[in-house]
Design an enzyme around this catalytic site. Structure first.
Site, mmCIF file in Angstrom:
data_model
loop_
_atom_site.group_PDB
_atom_site.id
_atom_site.type_symbol
_atom_site.label_atom_id
_atom_site.label_comp_id
_atom_site.label_asym_id
_atom_site.label_seq_id
_atom_site.Cartn_x
_atom_site.Cartn_y
_atom_site.Cartn_z
ATOM 1 N N HIS A 273 77.032 -35.093 42.708
ATOM 2 C CA HIS A 273 76.640 -34.666 44.554
ATOM 3 C C HIS A 273 77.649 -34.503 45.746
ATOM 4 O O HIS A 273 77.433 -33.226 46.304
ATOM 5 C CB HIS A 273 75.416 -34.858 44.911
ATOM 6 N N ARG B 70 80.036 -32.676 45.501
ATOM 7 C CA ARG B 70 79.870 -30.804 45.748
ATOM 8 C C ARG B 70 80.048 -30.748 47.313
ATOM 9 O O ARG B 70 80.108 -29.874 47.970
ATOM 10 C CB ARG B 70 78.292 -30.775 45.065
ATOM 11 N N LYS C 115 71.372 -23.247 37.423
ATOM 12 C CA LYS C 115 69.702 -23.168 37.808
ATOM 13 C C LYS C 115 68.869 -22.099 37.494
ATOM 14 O O LYS C 115 69.757 -21.247 37.691
ATOM 15 C CB LYS C 115 69.606 -23.569 38.956
ATOM 16 N N TYR D 272 75.037 -27.900 55.426
ATOM 17 C CA TYR D 272 76.637 -28.026 56.227
ATOM 18 C C TYR D 272 77.201 -27.867 56.957
ATOM 19 O O TYR D 272 77.987 -28.022 58.207
ATOM 20 C CB TYR D 272 77.026 -27.919 54.673
ATOM 21 N N HIS E 88 73.471 -21.555 45.618
ATOM 22 C CA HIS E 88 71.778 -21.087 46.226
ATOM 23 C C HIS E 88 71.552 -20.040 46.339
ATOM 24 O O HIS E 88 71.751 -18.652 46.594
ATOM 25 C CB HIS E 88 72.552 -21.268 47.980
ATOM 26 N N ARG F 181 77.346 -28.618 39.811
ATOM 27 C CA ARG F 181 76.520 -29.196 40.047
ATOM 28 C C ARG F 181 77.120 -30.339 38.245
ATOM 29 O O ARG F 181 78.154 -29.103 37.510
ATOM 30 C CB ARG F 181 75.204 -28.825 39.673
#
Length: 293
Positions: free
Chosen positions: A239, A242, A170, A274, A265, A146
């Site tokens: 992004h 990404r 995150k 995806y 994730h 990210r």
């Protein structure tokens, strides 16, 4: 039944704009044309839920998007709620009708051949700004990190011995991302030029030519500008790179669980989007190549 009474209500009591009222009228007239065209003597008072569903199905068959169908259904719902309050109908046939689910937006990504072209050395000068920009793109594309993770990189988080990055994602969760030879060369060339030409003012792996740590807006501008060299798509952000990383990995038979870990994730369901992207690519190949498609 007088549609005009409902339109007056929108204008005078709800203070809707003329354009909004026109949109409502257009939707209602289209529905009216539909049920009267069935040749069964239907009127607004006698329409049932199945007629509304048939109308929606027709629109979907004609290629209308879910958002458009839902908008037209909303106009019919509003009309019937008004008509029921006024006693113009005895029941609301639209009350229990569910609109179609909105289409999930597939992630935007850059095609592999376009990324290969953009990252080829001949596309870049040996000036610091160019070397830094190219290294940024390579890092995004080969790691899937990210933008916040990239700008927070420090030198000690780049392990050249073990060929891996230590990033904080995150909720302050750390993960390890491996990198290959091409990225290693790009990172080493960048570090050598940075240490030679830039007077460091702050810590940070990626620095401006003034020696300060790059921030997110600066990185976004660089990515948007550089991706514009190989694509005309509107969305050209970190992004997107990404997404491009994830799509390329899956296209080259990487396991979904592995891609999930690389992206950081929490849920496999987040990564599964995806697979829709790669399946869309597969369908295009099939439709182009199969003689009976």
């Amino acid at each position: 039944m007088r549609i005009e009474e409902f339109l007056d209500y929108l204008r005078l009591e709800r203070n809707y704009s003329a354009l909004t009222v026109l949109k409502y009228e257009t939707c209602l007239r289209l529905f009216e044309d539909f049920f009267r065209g069935l040749g069964t003597g239907l009127e607004w008072e006698t329409v049932d839920s199945d007629v509304i569903r048939d109308w929606m199905e027709l629109m979907m068959d004609e290629g209308e998007k879910a958002t458009t169908v839902n908008g037209k259904l909303s106009a019919v719902r509003s009309f019937y709620r008004f008509a029921l309050r006024k006693g113009l109908v005895s029941h609301d046939p639209a009350h229990n009708v569910t609109g179609p689910k909105k289409e999930k937006q597939l992630p935007k990504f850059i095609r592999e051949k376009d990324m290969d072209r953009l990252l080829s050395p001949e596309m870049w000068s040996d000036e610091y700004k160019d070397v830094c920009a190219r290294t940024l793109l390579i890092t995004f594309y080969e790691s899937g990190m990210r933008v916040a993770e990239l700008v927070s990189l420090d030198d000690e988080m780049v392990d050249f011995v073990n060929h891996q990055l230590k990033v904080t994602g995150k909720r302050n969760k750390q993960r390890i991302i491996p990198f290959g030879e091409e990225m290693e060369r790009a990172l080493l060339d960048y570090v050598a030029l940075r240490d030679e030409q830039v007077k460091r003012q702050e810590s940070g792996f990626f620095l401006t030519d003034k020696g300060k740590r790059m921030n997110i807006p600066q990185v976004r501008r660089i990515v948007k500008q550089q991706l514009g060299r190989v694509t005309t798509q509107k969305k050209r952000s970190p992004h997107v790179l990404r997404h491009s990383f994830a799509t390329a990995m899956l296209n080259h038979e990487a396991g979904l669980e592995s891609v999930k870990k690389l992206l950081g994730h929490e849920s496999l369901a987040t990564t599964e989007i995806y697979t829709h992207t790669t399946f869309e690519q597969l369908k295009k190949v099939y439709n182009k190549a199969h003689p009976r498609s």
